[in-house]
Enzyme design. Structure first.
Site, PDB file in Angstrom:
ATOM      1  N   PHE A  13       0.760  -1.458  -0.092  1.00 55.31           N
ATOM      2  CA  PHE A  13       0.057   0.169   0.151  1.00 55.31           C
ATOM      3  C   PHE A  13       0.794   1.282   0.098  1.00 55.31           C
ATOM      4  CE2 PHE A  13      -2.468  -3.218   1.918  1.00 55.31           C
ATOM      5  CZ  PHE A  13      -3.946  -3.000   1.418  1.00 55.31           C
ATOM      6  N   ASP A  14       0.506   2.115  -0.781  1.00 58.35           N
ATOM      7  CA  ASP A  14       0.835   3.663  -0.726  1.00 58.35           C
ATOM      8  C   ASP A  14      -0.014   3.960   0.805  1.00 58.35           C
ATOM      9  OD1 ASP A  14       1.793   6.386  -1.182  1.00 58.35           O
ATOM     10  OD2 ASP A  14      -0.460   6.468  -1.457  1.00 58.35           O
ATOM     11  N   CYS A  15       0.770   4.978   1.232  1.00 57.84           N
ATOM     12  CA  CYS A  15       0.255   5.444   2.602  1.00 57.84           C
ATOM     13  C   CYS A  15      -0.770   6.744   2.619  1.00 57.84           C
ATOM     14  CB  CYS A  15       1.197   5.587   3.659  1.00 57.84           C
ATOM     15  SG  CYS A  15       0.631   5.739   5.355  1.00 57.84           S
TER      16      CYS A  15
END
Length: 232
Positions: A13-15
């Site tokens: 995941f990108d945050c």
């Protein structure tokens, strides 16, 4: 709408923008600083300038993300003819840990963690991510930050570090992200399967990525639904 969870060994995941409401956090932290210097711009202009300034800083010699945010604030000062104080520079940079989670983030991550490994690949430094992680209910199997690899997405090094650290080939990794520029396009260049999470509709991104995502969803709840439907 479904996606085969058995096709992947890990979800990355990108945050900020995907798990965390990047836009709300930046506006809440930066607009008061601008107002204190009699700068009155709407959020659309704020984000247009922020995106440009951040890309300029990150394309130069590597600095930790805390310093990226300080330099972005200075560029706002240059743009509008004021000099931010050191306290203002630090206040904006330190605000990352207060940027809010999207309402569905924790529930979706809890559901997804029951079916596969989860990791983060983020344009942040370790200290700021620790501040954010206090609000997240799951423990990630790996957290790959720009600070660790000394490189910011859309560079490919953060993704390549994920392959090595997670011990999975690219075709067994599913990347989940909001930003076309930082994530979806570079993931496509590496041949990664990618879920495009359109958190902000068309507000910040081009209308179509360079490589088609395997799935496009408005939020993480819909992603969890899609994966669970395939398990039933």
């Amino acid at each position: 709408m479904s996606l085969d969870p058995d096709a992947f060994d890990v979800l990355t995941f990108d945050c900020y923008g995907t798990l965390i409401d990047w836009a709300a956090g930046i506006s809440a932290a930066l607009q008061p600083i601008l107002s204190a210097h009699d700068v009155d711009i709407d959020d659309d202009e704020l984000f247009r300038l922020y995106g440009r300034f951040e890309r300029e800083v990150e394309s130069g010699p590597f600095v930790e993300y805390h310093e990226v945010l300080r330099r972005v604030t200075r560029r706002f000062g240059n743009q509008f003819g004021f000099t931010p104080t050191n306290a203002e520079l630090d206040r904006f940079a330190d605000s990352v840990g207060d940027w809010p989670l999207f309402g569905d983030t924790n529930e979706a991550l809890r559901r997804l963690s029951k079916m596969t490994r989860l990791a983060v690949v983020s344009n942040v430094d370790d200290a700021l991510f620790r501040d954010t992680a206090r609000h997240i209910d799951v423990e990630f199997d790996e957290v790959i930050t720009a600070g660790q690899v000394r490189s910011y997405k859309p560079a490919l090094a953060p993704f390549e570090a994920a392959f090595t650290r997670l011990g999975v080939p690219p075709n067994r990794l599913l990347h989940v992200a909001q930003s076309v520029y930082h994530d979806v396009n570079p993931a496509g260049r590496l041949g990664l399967s990618c879920v495009w999470v359109r958190r902000y509709g068309g507000r910040f991104d081009p209308p179509t990525p360079q490589t088609d995502p395997v799935l496009t969803v408005p939020n993480l709840s819909r992603l969890a639904d899609a994966l669970l439907e395939s398990r039933d």
